[in-house]
Design an enzyme around this catalytic site. Sequence first.
Site, PDB file in Angstrom:
ATOM      1  N   GLY A  83       0.849  -1.183   0.000  1.00 15.05           N
ATOM      2  CA  GLY A  83       0.000   0.000   0.000  1.00 15.05           C
ATOM      3  C   GLY A  83       0.882   1.230   0.000  1.00 15.05           C
ATOM      4  O   GLY A  83       1.794   1.358   0.827  1.00 15.05           O
ATOM      5  N   ALA A  84       0.631   2.151  -0.924  1.00 15.39           N
ATOM      6  CA  ALA A  84       1.562   3.264  -1.133  1.00 15.39           C
ATOM      7  C   ALA A  84       1.879   4.058   0.131  1.00 15.39           C
ATOM      8  O   ALA A  84       3.056   4.270   0.452  1.00 15.39           O
ATOM      9  CB  ALA A  84       1.030   4.184  -2.232  1.00 15.39           C
ATOM     10  N   GLN A 130      -5.571  -9.171  -2.705  1.00  9.69           N
ATOM     11  CA  GLN A 130      -5.593  -8.239  -1.572  1.00  9.69           C
ATOM     12  C   GLN A 130      -7.015  -7.902  -1.143  1.00  9.69           C
ATOM     13  O   GLN A 130      -7.264  -7.636   0.033  1.00  9.69           O
ATOM     14  CB  GLN A 130      -4.840  -6.947  -1.920  1.00  9.69           C
ATOM     15  CG  GLN A 130      -3.356  -7.129  -2.170  1.00  9.69           C
ATOM     16  CD  GLN A 130      -3.039  -7.225  -3.649  1.00  9.69           C
ATOM     17  OE1 GLN A 130      -3.806  -7.813  -4.424  1.00  9.69           O
ATOM     18  NE2 GLN A 130      -1.925  -6.650  -4.061  1.00  9.69           N
ATOM     19  N   ASP A 160      -1.654   4.507  -6.195  1.00 12.85           N
ATOM     20  CA  ASP A 160      -0.240   4.403  -5.851  1.00 12.85           C
ATOM     21  C   ASP A 160       0.578   5.549  -6.424  1.00 12.85           C
ATOM     22  O   ASP A 160       1.635   5.876  -5.895  1.00 12.85           O
ATOM     23  CB  ASP A 160       0.321   3.065  -6.337  1.00 12.85           C
ATOM     24  CG  ASP A 160      -0.089   1.924  -5.428  1.00 12.85           C
ATOM     25  OD1 ASP A 160       0.766   1.449  -4.661  1.00 12.85           O
ATOM     26  OD2 ASP A 160      -1.264   1.521  -5.457  1.00 12.85           O
ATOM     27  N   LYS A 215      -3.855  -0.559  -8.429  1.00 11.74           N
ATOM     28  CA  LYS A 215      -3.738  -2.003  -8.620  1.00 11.74           C
ATOM     29  C   LYS A 215      -4.370  -2.438  -9.937  1.00 11.74           C
ATOM     30  O   LYS A 215      -5.422  -1.944 -10.336  1.00 11.74           O
ATOM     31  CB  LYS A 215      -4.399  -2.720  -7.445  1.00 11.74           C
ATOM     32  CG  LYS A 215      -4.207  -4.227  -7.436  1.00 11.74           C
ATOM     33  CD  LYS A 215      -2.737  -4.629  -7.507  1.00 11.74           C
ATOM     34  CE  LYS A 215      -1.908  -4.012  -6.398  1.00 11.74           C
ATOM     35  NZ  LYS A 215      -0.456  -4.253  -6.564  1.00 11.74           N
TER      36      LYS A 215
END
EC number: 5.3.1.23
Length: 351
Positions: free
Chosen positions: A54-55, A205, A246, A257
């Site tokens: 996760g960014a 995810q 992201d 994603k």
Amino acid sequence: MTQSTNFDDVYPVQWRDDQVILIDQTRLPLEYKEVAIADYEAMGHAIKSMVVRGAPAIGVAAAYGMYLGARRIQTTELREFVVQLEFVADQLRQTRPTAVNLFWAIDQMLNVAYHSGENVEQIKANLLSQAQQIQLDDLRTCQAIGAAGLEVLPREPHQLTILTHCNAGALATAGYGTAIGVIRAAWSAGRLARVYADETRPRLQGAKLTVWECVQAGIPVTLITDNMAAHCMQQQRIDAVVVGADRIARNGDIANKIGTYGLAVLAKMHAIPFFVAAPLSTVDFALDDGSQIPIEERDPVEIYQPEGNRITPEGAEFYNPAFDVTPASLITAIITEQGAIAPEKLADLQA
């Protein structure tokens, strides 16, 4: 079995007992396990292997990785210290190429090293403080994103069904989440009926992490496979789509994603609002548009051998991009800590 964990206590990156503690997200939801990280090499491996992902969470982890690297540097000479710290930065930058928060956090830490402290020990102390501040700021930012998102969600119906993709929740940030932060705010305000979560192939995810977070929070959640989203929209089961990002280019194109672009196209086709929830630190104002965003390609084993079980015969070739780019024209609004912004207005926020 999954350990019972209160949603408010889900913090994927923590500083505890003079080391970094990560929730090992590769083991969820079947096992809740924490991993202690004591050096920058281990942090780099954790980022690359998606123990932490996760960014925003990667940014926080990288900041602490910079401190762990600095802590180990032995020299007391300032110039040599900076040279060695820049080497640490280069190693961490190579872990994940798409999430801009990683690069942003590393630059923040280098800026502290360049401009604070009269000696190496003072700089090291300042670096730890900066990493902790980055973590705290991200948590507050996510809470602000949640509040801003609540304001722009459709007014009708009063209780919404929201579709999300991948995991942009507490596990992907310092806590609370971006897209899941909006969902959580809607749930607290009585405006959420249910979440539909894409499983999000190939790493799953959505199935593993987003569903886990919703269950912990007591939020009604329905898991669907990625290729069911169009049907759900056609059947009028979805009122809005909320995803994370992201990296965002200055024109409002976003990388998220893999599969996000397809969802945006579907949402446009069905006249469903498509929101992107992300902190301003995710905006890369140096990039004119999404075509300049580097797209990470991951090991194809994620496709042909999920969970260690091969599902495809030998002899095939594979293509495994981890992200895709959604054009700004498909995005209703980008929800930031400063409010919801039309994608074409994003460049106006450049400092």
